[in-house]
Motif scaffolding. Structure first.
Motif, PDB file in Angstrom:
ATOM      1  N   VAL A 293       4.892 -32.799 -31.615  1.00 32.23           N
ATOM      2  CA  VAL A 293       5.713 -33.295 -30.498  1.00 32.23           C
ATOM      3  C   VAL A 293       5.082 -33.402 -29.287  1.00 32.23           C
ATOM      4  O   VAL A 293       4.045 -32.897 -29.040  1.00 32.23           O
ATOM      5  CB  VAL A 293       6.775 -31.804 -30.314  1.00 32.23           C
TER       6      VAL A 293
ATOM      7  N   VAL B 137       7.250 -25.331 -28.678  1.00 30.11           N
ATOM      8  CA  VAL B 137       8.568 -25.875 -29.192  1.00 30.11           C
ATOM      9  C   VAL B 137       8.744 -25.204 -30.472  1.00 30.11           C
ATOM     10  O   VAL B 137       8.021 -25.306 -31.499  1.00 30.11           O
ATOM     11  CB  VAL B 137       8.610 -27.355 -29.377  1.00 30.11           C
TER      12      VAL B 137
ATOM     13  N   LEU C  24       9.171 -36.944 -26.741  1.00 30.30           N
ATOM     14  CA  LEU C  24      10.333 -36.169 -25.904  1.00 30.30           C
ATOM     15  C   LEU C  24      10.119 -36.345 -24.609  1.00 30.30           C
ATOM     16  O   LEU C  24       9.237 -36.444 -24.158  1.00 30.30           O
ATOM     17  CB  LEU C  24      10.075 -34.657 -26.318  1.00 30.30           C
TER      18      LEU C  24
ATOM     19  N   THR D  62      14.444 -27.840 -28.032  1.00 28.46           N
ATOM     20  CA  THR D  62      13.943 -28.492 -26.853  1.00 28.46           C
ATOM     21  C   THR D  62      14.391 -27.721 -25.606  1.00 28.46           C
ATOM     22  O   THR D  62      13.539 -27.880 -24.419  1.00 28.46           O
ATOM     23  CB  THR D  62      14.483 -29.941 -26.757  1.00 28.46           C
TER      24      THR D  62
ATOM     25  N   TYR E 166      14.756 -39.248 -26.404  1.00 27.08           N
ATOM     26  CA  TYR E 166      13.796 -39.048 -27.307  1.00 27.08           C
ATOM     27  C   TYR E 166      13.690 -39.717 -28.346  1.00 27.08           C
ATOM     28  O   TYR E 166      14.775 -40.902 -28.562  1.00 27.08           O
ATOM     29  CB  TYR E 166      13.952 -37.486 -27.990  1.00 27.08           C
TER      30      TYR E 166
ATOM     31  N   THR F  79      17.136 -30.517 -18.990  1.00 26.71           N
ATOM     32  CA  THR F  79      17.167 -31.733 -20.094  1.00 26.71           C
ATOM     33  C   THR F  79      18.688 -31.779 -20.418  1.00 26.71           C
ATOM     34  O   THR F  79      19.529 -31.065 -20.461  1.00 26.71           O
ATOM     35  CB  THR F  79      16.438 -31.307 -21.218  1.00 26.71           C
TER      36      THR F  79
ATOM     37  N   ASP G 264       5.280 -34.730 -25.210  1.00 25.33           N
ATOM     38  CA  ASP G 264       6.037 -34.808 -24.007  1.00 25.33           C
ATOM     39  C   ASP G 264       5.791 -35.925 -23.467  1.00 25.33           C
ATOM     40  O   ASP G 264       4.729 -36.106 -22.749  1.00 25.33           O
ATOM     41  CB  ASP G 264       5.700 -33.604 -23.224  1.00 25.33           C
TER      42      ASP G 264
END
Length: 108
Positions: free
Chosen positions: A8, A20, A97, A62, A102, A73, A10
């Motif tokens: 993942v 996460v 993400l 998330t 995403y 978010t 960012d």
């Protein structure tokens, strides 16, 4: 090594998304494995070494991640359904993400 791995990133900050929570489930919703991304934003030991061919889901927490970083978010959970066609192959499922978008792809 696990047959399923994830990474993942960012995208808003340009780095790994640490901490996460991720859950791997079967098509019937049964939990197979869970983990938390490491300092590099990766989980390399998610699930068994081999899965039967079929449909699976990765669910990423998330909302918890963004709350921990002090950001709002639009997507509190991201779920990615994918198909294991060959139980001998490795499947890497990355997630890029940001708080309001995403994307994903089949990695290697």
């Amino acid at each position: 090594m696990s047959q399923i791995t994830t990474h993942v990133l960012d995208a808003a900050l340009g780095g790994p998304a640490r901490g996460v929570g991720v859950v791997l489930t079967a098509a019937d919703g049964a939990e197979i494995a869970s983990g938390v991304t490491d300092e590099a934003g990766r989980i390399s030991d998610l699930g068994p070494e081999r899965l039967d061919a079929g449909t699976y889901r990765l669910t990423f927490a998330t909302g918890d991640f963004f709350a921990a970083t002090g950001r709002a978010t639009f997507y509190p959970v991201v779920s990615i359904d994918f198909a294991v066609a060959d139980s001998a192959q490795h499947y890497h499922v990355p997630l890029l993400l940001s708080p309001f978008a995403y994307s994903t792809y089949r990695g290697n």
